[in-house]
Design an enzyme around this catalytic site. Structure first.
Site, PDB file in Angstrom:
ATOM      1  N   GLU A   1      97.408  -9.062  76.241  1.00  0.00           N
ATOM      2  CA  GLU A   1      97.355 -10.981  75.912  1.00  0.00           C
ATOM      3  C   GLU A   1      96.287 -11.782  75.865  1.00  0.00           C
ATOM      4  OE1 GLU A   1     100.494 -11.826  78.715  1.00  0.00           O
ATOM      5  OE2 GLU A   1     100.817  -9.019  79.609  1.00  0.00           O
TER       6      GLU A   1
ATOM      7  N   HIS B   1     111.596 -12.506  59.353  1.00  0.00           N
ATOM      8  CA  HIS B   1     112.014 -13.456  60.191  1.00  0.00           C
ATOM      9  C   HIS B   1     112.087 -12.613  61.670  1.00  0.00           C
ATOM     10  CE1 HIS B   1     112.968 -16.360  56.863  1.00  0.00           C
ATOM     11  NE2 HIS B   1     113.077 -14.791  55.980  1.00  0.00           N
TER      12      HIS B   1
ATOM     13  N   SER C   1     101.094  -5.932  88.160  1.00  0.00           N
ATOM     14  CA  SER C   1     101.884  -7.818  89.742  1.00  0.00           C
ATOM     15  C   SER C   1     101.693  -7.172  90.614  1.00  0.00           C
ATOM     16  CB  SER C   1     102.953  -7.708  89.237  1.00  0.00           C
ATOM     17  OG  SER C   1     103.867  -7.954  89.748  1.00  0.00           O
TER      18      SER C   1
ATOM     19  N   LYS D   1     106.128  -3.428  87.367  1.00  0.00           N
ATOM     20  CA  LYS D   1     105.707  -3.397  86.291  1.00  0.00           C
ATOM     21  C   LYS D   1     104.229  -3.266  85.823  1.00  0.00           C
ATOM     22  CE  LYS D   1     106.510  -7.543  84.577  1.00  0.00           C
ATOM     23  NZ  LYS D   1     105.945  -8.621  84.344  1.00  0.00           N
TER      24      LYS D   1
END
Ligand code: ARG
Length: 474
Positions: A289, A155, A276, A282
């Protein structure tokens, strides 16, 4: 005029040419198409269907056409619709009318099914190899992290500590099943449909088995109608690919989480991250992804292909031309993802201290306190309740189990003694799971050695089958 223009009185509407042509994407099949034609023409001569000299001329011509296509010197046109007719047209331009004998006893229907199988079996071998490279990277990380402990989650809540090596080996197991599935599908792909003709076979005394042997097929597709209608092998591949990208996507999700400031469990190498345009600080795990995102297109191709085939009467229908782009895209998507994942995993920095801290500052040793009481003959259900109270007490007093004094422990159960401080240590907790497949160090080492054996089998499979699928210009 079109190669099939004889019975027509008008040229095709330009939009129809554009709409029905597949050359834009099926030129990927060029080398396989020519491989197949070389085998077919060799058989035509052997069976005395065409003269040997003609076959030799055609073979020379085909090789010139192949070279021209590879060099980008051949003009492939929509007017010639697809790779099959473009090659035939180029051949006739090269060697004259005798080139027109190539298509004797053959249809584009059995030809395209052949090309698809030649392409796919080659892709399968490459993908198995790429999967085994990724397994190698995962095993490397496992070996380097046989003492690295992190929380195992259920979980997404900390559950019980596990070795990072154990976690890596879970993925090795998933990719092992993927490899098994691809190997298992190979014999169904590796059958020759050639000789089925348009649908019913051919009037020429061809030798289908001879063609199959030349191309290293395991045999022929028995039924001519099935041979030209069957795209099960494409669906099966897309299903196998869906499982592979699903596994990659789950691993991606973990890498994304682990790279976040909230986890700080790993740092991906700079070479595999991007920045970024606005926020200078970043460093984003874009590859992970994007792989996660690309699972969508692969599943889409699977559903697309199933839907295209559903309700098609046998034999060939033009709908089936839709089998190509999804399959090509899936192969490219997998090759791209796997080629990046292996080095991204190898170069990943594992932040052992942060992982350990996440285990220490937590209750993931609670089960072990319960098991400890069970070993002192308390029924598990009662032990569970006792430990639940101890955990509640800890939460209320801002402590972890290992912070409790002996007196505090005794409040919950008289059965608890000094040895509990050893029992609840993360290392003890991990190594206590000393069952087959468990997270104890020795058991993980066992898994690694099984995995290494299988990796050797796969490497052998790849070298045998890479040779088998390479029939180019033989
Ligand atoms: N371009 C076609 C395909 O990819 C080749 C087979 C065409 N056969 C036909 N009878 N129109 O499916």
């Amino acid at each position: 005029m079109k190669l099939w223009g004889g019975r027509f009185t008008k040229p095709t509407n330009e939009l129809v040419d554009e709409y029905t042509a597949s050359i834009r994407f099926d030129q990927k099949l060029a080398q396989y198409d020519i491989q197949g034609s070389l085998a077919h023409v060799t058989m035509l001569a052997k069976c005395n269907i065409i003269p040997h000299e003609d076959a030799e001329t055609i073979k020379k011509g085909l090789k010139i056409v192949a070279d021209k296509i590879t060099a980008g010197e051949a003009e492939l046109t929509e007017a010639n619709e697809d790779i099959h007719m473009n090659v035939e047209k180029l051949l006739i331009d090269e060697i004259g009318a005798v080139g027109g004998k190539l298509h004797t006893g053959r249809s584009r229907n059995d030809q395209v099914a052949l090309d698809m199988r030649l392409y796919l079996r080659d892709a399968i071998v490459t993908i198995v190899e790429l999967l085994s490279n990724l397994q190698t990277s995962l095993i490397e990380q496992a070996n380097a992290n046989l003492e690295t402990i992190l929380p195992g989650y259920t979980h997404l809540q900390r559950a019980q500590p596990v070795l990072f090596a154990h976690h890596m080996m879970a993925y090795v197991s998933m990719f092992e099943r993927d490899i098994e599935r691809l190997k298992g599908s190979f014999p169904r792909v590796n059958r020759s449909p050639l000789g089925a003709g348009a649908l019913a076979g051919t009037t020429f005394p061809i030798d289908r088995h001879f063609v199959a042997e030349q191309l290293n097929f395991d045999g022929i597709v028995e039924n001519s109608l099935d041979a030209v209608s069957d795209r099960d092998f494409v669906v099966e591949f897309l299903a196998n690919a869906s499982l592979i990208i699903m596994h990659l996507s789950r691993l991606s999700e973990e890498l994304v989480q682990w790279s976040s400031a909230e986890f700080k469990f790993v740092e991906l190498d700079d070479a595999f991250c991007t920045g970024s345009s606005m926020m200078p600080q970043k460093k984003n795990p874009d590859v992970a992804e994007l792989v996660r995102g690309k699972s969508g297109r692969v599943y889409g191709h699977l559903i697309g292909m199933l839907t295209t085939l559903k309700g098609l009467p046998i034999a060939y229908n033009k709908d089936m031309q839709e089998d190509k782009e999804g399959m090509f895209d899936t192969v490219e998507t997998l090759k791209g993802a796997l080629a990046l994942f292996a080095p991204m995993i190898s170069t990943m920095e594992v932040k052992k201290e942060n992982m350990y801290a996440a285990v220490a500052e937590d209750f993931s040793n609670a089960t072990d306190l319960a098991d400890y009481l069970v070993n002192k003959e308390l029924p598990f259900r009662e032990a569970h309740a006792v430990v639940g109270q101890a955990v509640l007490y800890c939460i209320q007093s801002n402590k972890f189990l290992l912070d409790l004094t002996m007196e505090e422990f005794k409040q919950f159960s008289e059965l608890i003694d000094e040895d509990i401080y050893h029992v609840l240590k993360p290392e003890t907790v991990v190594n206590a799971r000393d069952v087959a497949g468990g997270t104890a160090k020795g058991r993980v080492q066992e898994q690694i050695s099984f995995a290494n054996q299988r990796l050797n089998d796969t490497k052998e499979w790849v070298s045998t089958f890479a040779e088998k699928v390479n029939v180019w210009m033989k």
